[in-house]
Design an enzyme around this catalytic site. Structure first.
Site, PDB file in Angstrom:
ATOM      1  N   ASN A  10     -30.263  -1.890 -36.935  1.00  0.00           N
ATOM      2  CA  ASN A  10     -29.617  -2.466 -38.111  1.00  0.00           C
ATOM      3  C   ASN A  10     -29.995  -1.588 -39.304  1.00  0.00           C
ATOM      4  O   ASN A  10     -31.047  -1.765 -39.911  1.00  0.00           O
ATOM      5  CB  ASN A  10     -30.102  -3.915 -38.276  1.00  0.00           C
ATOM      6  CG  ASN A  10     -29.483  -4.605 -39.472  1.00  0.00           C
ATOM      7  OD1 ASN A  10     -28.844  -3.966 -40.313  1.00  0.00           O
ATOM      8  ND2 ASN A  10     -29.683  -5.906 -39.552  1.00  0.00           N
ATOM      9  N   ARG A  91     -25.481  -3.256 -35.998  1.00  0.00           N
ATOM     10  CA  ARG A  91     -24.852  -4.148 -36.974  1.00  0.00           C
ATOM     11  C   ARG A  91     -23.950  -3.297 -37.871  1.00  0.00           C
ATOM     12  O   ARG A  91     -24.380  -2.274 -38.415  1.00  0.00           O
ATOM     13  CB  ARG A  91     -25.911  -4.806 -37.834  1.00  0.00           C
ATOM     14  CG  ARG A  91     -25.314  -5.683 -38.901  1.00  0.00           C
ATOM     15  CD  ARG A  91     -26.323  -6.075 -39.938  1.00  0.00           C
ATOM     16  NE  ARG A  91     -25.696  -6.920 -40.939  1.00  0.00           N
ATOM     17  CZ  ARG A  91     -26.179  -7.058 -42.170  1.00  0.00           C
ATOM     18  NH1 ARG A  91     -27.268  -6.417 -42.533  1.00  0.00           N
ATOM     19  NH2 ARG A  91     -25.578  -7.840 -43.027  1.00  0.00           N
ATOM     20  N   HIS A 182     -23.023 -11.558 -43.452  1.00  0.00           N
ATOM     21  CA  HIS A 182     -24.122 -12.282 -42.787  1.00  0.00           C
ATOM     22  C   HIS A 182     -23.600 -13.176 -41.655  1.00  0.00           C
ATOM     23  O   HIS A 182     -24.214 -14.195 -41.324  1.00  0.00           O
ATOM     24  CB  HIS A 182     -24.897 -13.197 -43.759  1.00  0.00           C
ATOM     25  CG  HIS A 182     -25.571 -12.495 -44.880  1.00  0.00           C
ATOM     26  ND1 HIS A 182     -25.507 -12.933 -46.169  1.00  0.00           N
ATOM     27  CD2 HIS A 182     -26.317 -11.375 -44.902  1.00  0.00           C
ATOM     28  CE1 HIS A 182     -26.190 -12.126 -46.950  1.00  0.00           C
ATOM     29  NE2 HIS A 182     -26.698 -11.155 -46.194  1.00  0.00           N
ATOM     30  N   ARG A 243     -27.906  -7.837 -56.889  1.00  0.00           N
ATOM     31  CA  ARG A 243     -26.453  -7.995 -57.117  1.00  0.00           C
ATOM     32  C   ARG A 243     -26.185  -9.265 -57.908  1.00  0.00           C
ATOM     33  O   ARG A 243     -26.833 -10.283 -57.683  1.00  0.00           O
ATOM     34  CB  ARG A 243     -25.719  -8.087 -55.771  1.00  0.00           C
ATOM     35  CG  ARG A 243     -25.518  -6.750 -55.092  1.00  0.00           C
ATOM     36  CD  ARG A 243     -25.008  -6.930 -53.679  1.00  0.00           C
ATOM     37  NE  ARG A 243     -26.081  -6.827 -52.721  1.00  0.00           N
ATOM     38  CZ  ARG A 243     -25.994  -7.207 -51.444  1.00  0.00           C
ATOM     39  NH1 ARG A 243     -24.889  -7.714 -50.977  1.00  0.00           N
ATOM     40  NH2 ARG A 243     -27.029  -7.057 -50.647  1.00  0.00           N
ATOM     41  N   ASN A 338     -38.900 -19.082 -46.330  1.00  0.00           N
ATOM     42  CA  ASN A 338     -40.258 -19.053 -46.892  1.00  0.00           C
ATOM     43  C   ASN A 338     -40.432 -19.706 -48.248  1.00  0.00           C
ATOM     44  O   ASN A 338     -41.566 -20.021 -48.617  1.00  0.00           O
ATOM     45  CB  ASN A 338     -40.720 -17.593 -47.022  1.00  0.00           C
ATOM     46  CG  ASN A 338     -40.847 -16.927 -45.675  1.00  0.00           C
ATOM     47  OD1 ASN A 338     -41.659 -17.342 -44.855  1.00  0.00           O
ATOM     48  ND2 ASN A 338     -40.033 -15.917 -45.418  1.00  0.00           N
ATOM     49  N   GLU A 388     -30.656 -12.304 -36.074  1.00  0.00           N
ATOM     50  CA  GLU A 388     -29.420 -11.523 -35.962  1.00  0.00           C
ATOM     51  C   GLU A 388     -29.472 -10.552 -34.789  1.00  0.00           C
ATOM     52  O   GLU A 388     -28.465 -10.265 -34.149  1.00  0.00           O
ATOM     53  CB  GLU A 388     -29.178 -10.751 -37.268  1.00  0.00           C
ATOM     54  CG  GLU A 388     -28.777 -11.647 -38.422  1.00  0.00           C
ATOM     55  CD  GLU A 388     -28.979 -11.007 -39.777  1.00  0.00           C
ATOM     56  OE1 GLU A 388     -30.143 -10.669 -40.101  1.00  0.00           O
ATOM     57  OE2 GLU A 388     -28.001 -10.842 -40.523  1.00  0.00           O
TER      58      GLU A 388
HETATM   59  P1  AMP Z   1     -34.438 -10.748 -46.235  1.00  0.00           P
HETATM   60  O1  AMP Z   1     -33.386  -9.950 -46.942  1.00  0.00           O
HETATM   61  O2  AMP Z   1     -33.892 -11.883 -45.438  1.00  0.00           O
HETATM   62  O3  AMP Z   1     -35.424  -9.908 -45.470  1.00  0.00           O
HETATM   63  O4  AMP Z   1     -35.305 -11.465 -47.397  1.00  0.00           O
HETATM   64  C1  AMP Z   1     -35.983 -10.731 -48.376  1.00  0.00           C
HETATM   65  C2  AMP Z   1     -36.354 -11.659 -49.531  1.00  0.00           C
HETATM   66  O5  AMP Z   1     -37.180 -12.732 -49.043  1.00  0.00           O
HETATM   67  C3  AMP Z   1     -37.148 -10.961 -50.632  1.00  0.00           C
HETATM   68  O6  AMP Z   1     -36.674 -11.351 -51.903  1.00  0.00           O
HETATM   69  C4  AMP Z   1     -38.534 -11.506 -50.414  1.00  0.00           C
HETATM   70  O7  AMP Z   1     -39.269 -11.523 -51.614  1.00  0.00           O
HETATM   71  C5  AMP Z   1     -38.257 -12.921 -49.953  1.00  0.00           C
HETATM   72  N1  AMP Z   1     -39.435 -13.475 -49.296  1.00  0.00           N
HETATM   73  C6  AMP Z   1     -40.067 -13.012 -48.197  1.00  0.00           C
HETATM   74  N2  AMP Z   1     -41.177 -13.754 -47.946  1.00  0.00           N
HETATM   75  C7  AMP Z   1     -41.227 -14.700 -48.918  1.00  0.00           C
HETATM   76  C8  AMP Z   1     -42.144 -15.767 -49.219  1.00  0.00           C
HETATM   77  N3  AMP Z   1     -43.219 -15.998 -48.470  1.00  0.00           N
HETATM   78  N4  AMP Z   1     -41.856 -16.543 -50.291  1.00  0.00           N
HETATM   79  C9  AMP Z   1     -40.775 -16.323 -51.065  1.00  0.00           C
HETATM   80  N5  AMP Z   1     -39.888 -15.323 -50.829  1.00  0.00           N
HETATM   81  C10 AMP Z   1     -40.101 -14.535 -49.781  1.00  0.00           C
END
Ligand code: AMP
Length: 401
Positions: A10, A91, A182, A243, A338, A388
């Site tokens: 990916n 992907r 997505h 964005r 999270n 994914e």
């Molecule tokens: P992704 O694109 O799905 O990998 O998500 C990335 C986003 O998830 C980023 O903005 C990270 O800061 C946020 N993120 C990852 N871990 C945490 C956490 N423990 N608490 C809050 N945001 C998180």
């Protein structure tokens, strides 16, 4: 079972995710993520035999250098697994108007992905780089590469959802419509939720929130996606890491005619400098930071509040498409899985549509685990870690079986 292993690649705009897995047993043998590409301290986090590793690869590392590192340093550890890779799944963000399902890669498909660069200028070129690199580094599998498209999941949306109120000829002649993004994540979490809730997928009504660096929300009725927040490109909809999401198009005229910005400069601002990064005053696009500083810094509070405001508006508006029954709401993606704060602030706003948060369940949910966060006997709200890679691997083998 080492038969039919799939290497999933990916290639994202600033990251590279990889996994070797068995799509039937769903076992992941090795998987990981390279981050901070083209920046200082590019690093890889990877998992092998239940252990987590973290390695700094170097500075300003490119996608190709990352892939070489993965092959030479990570895959090298277990040659037996690598020897059993039978297929490679990629992907690809945008399939455009013509491609609505996964495809075995050949020169025509490569050409079509190239043609669709206009719809996803940030993503499709990088996805193509992933495909071409895989063919180069795994030449014996050159005819076993499959492109799995993010847009396929949205192919059955009704025209009331996918058409913009533009001259109709823009759709007919140029394919200007909402395509979504997505798709694999929305599909995966909705499938898992239907299994958890024991509701047949083709009767399942659910709203899925994929919240990460890119974010989108979809509404699925009787197992079919009927609307989604991402549009012609992955720029529309929710507030994202960098964005803007939804915007009055007149702001673009203003930036050009009054502020004298070029189209390239405007595009750069809307894609790279807006969203959480823009709202936080240029401090960060990392949600961990703004969540931690929500009660301390006005800019962090502003960013989170606007993020949740727009998300809850989308969720509430999608209830109008549900035929009278909402079986579940799902949170997924880095933020959805999270961020206790985002889930809390969003769900509180949804009180009017019968959503009730269980504060304790929300707070106690362990990262990486699925769980319910709603009060007993109210609409189920689930947190489900996305996968994914599994969907890509399953789609990949399906093309050959
Ligand atoms: P992704 O694109 O799905 O990998 O998500 C990335 C986003 O998830 C980023 O903005 C990270 O800061 C946020 N993120 C990852 N871990 C945490 C956490 N423990 N608490 C809050 N945001 C998180």
């Amino acid at each position: 079972m080492l038969n039919d292993l799939v290497l999933v690649l990916n290639f994202g705009s600033s990251s590279l995710k990889f996994a070797i897995l068995n799509p039937d047993t769903e076992r992941k043998y090795v998987f990981g993520l390279v981050e901070r590409l083209y920046l200082s301290y590019s690093f890889v986090t990877w998992y092998y035999q239940r252990f987590k590793y973290h390695t700094i690869i170097g500075n300003n590392i490119s996608h190709i250098q990352s892939l070489e590192f993965i092959i030479n340093h990570i895959f090298y550890i277990n040659k037996k697994i690598v020897c059993n890779i039978q297929f490679i799944g990629h992907r690809v963000v945008h399939g455009g108007k013509k491609i609505t399902e996964s495809k075995i890669i050949n020169s025509c498909i490569i050409q079509e992905i190239e043609n669709n660069i206009i719809y996803a200028p940030l993503h499709n070129p990088i996805n193509l780089l992933g495909i071409k690199s895989a063919i180069k580094y795994f030449p014996h599998l050159s005819k076993k590469n499959v492109a799995v498209f993010d847009t396929s999941f949205f192919r059955d949306m009704p025209e009331t959802s996918y058409l913009y109120a533009l001259p109709y000829s823009f759709y007919i002649k140029y394919g200007v419509r909402r395509y979504g993004a997505h798709g694999m994540s929305h599909y995966y979490v909705s499938k898992i939720a239907s299994e958890i809730l024991k509701i047949q997928f083709d009767t399942f009504n659910v709203i899925t929130c994929h919240l990460g660096n890119g974010s989108s929300v979809s509404v699925i009725v009787n197992g079919i996606c009927v609307d989604t927040s991402m549009g012609f490109t992955p720029m529309e909809g929710l507030v994202m890491g960098t964005r803007s999401g939804d915007l009055d198009p007149a702001i673009i005229f203003f930036m050009h005619m009054v502020l004298g910005m070029t189209i390239d400069e405007i595009q750069h601002i809307l894609i790279k400098k807006s969203g959480i990064l823009g709202l936080s005053g240029g401090v960060t696009s990392d949600f961990r930071y703004i969540e931690k500083n929500y009660y301390r810094e006005i800019a962090s509070k502003r960013s989170v509040d606007i993020f949740c405001h727009r998300l809850s508006k989308y969720i509430a508006s999608y209830t109008t498409l549900l035929d009278g029954r909402l079986d579940a709401i799902i949170f997924t993606g880095g933020i959805g899985e999270n961020s206790i704060l985002v889930r809390q602030l969003t769900m509180i706003k949804l009180f009017m549509i019968g959503i009730r948060l269980d504060m304790q369940l929300n707070q106690c949910l362990q990262p990486g685990q699925y769980g319910f966060i709603n009060k007993k006997d109210t609409t189920p709200v689930l947190v489900i870690p996305t996968n994914e890679e599994l969907i890509i691997a399953q789609e990949t083998v399906k093309c050959f079986r």
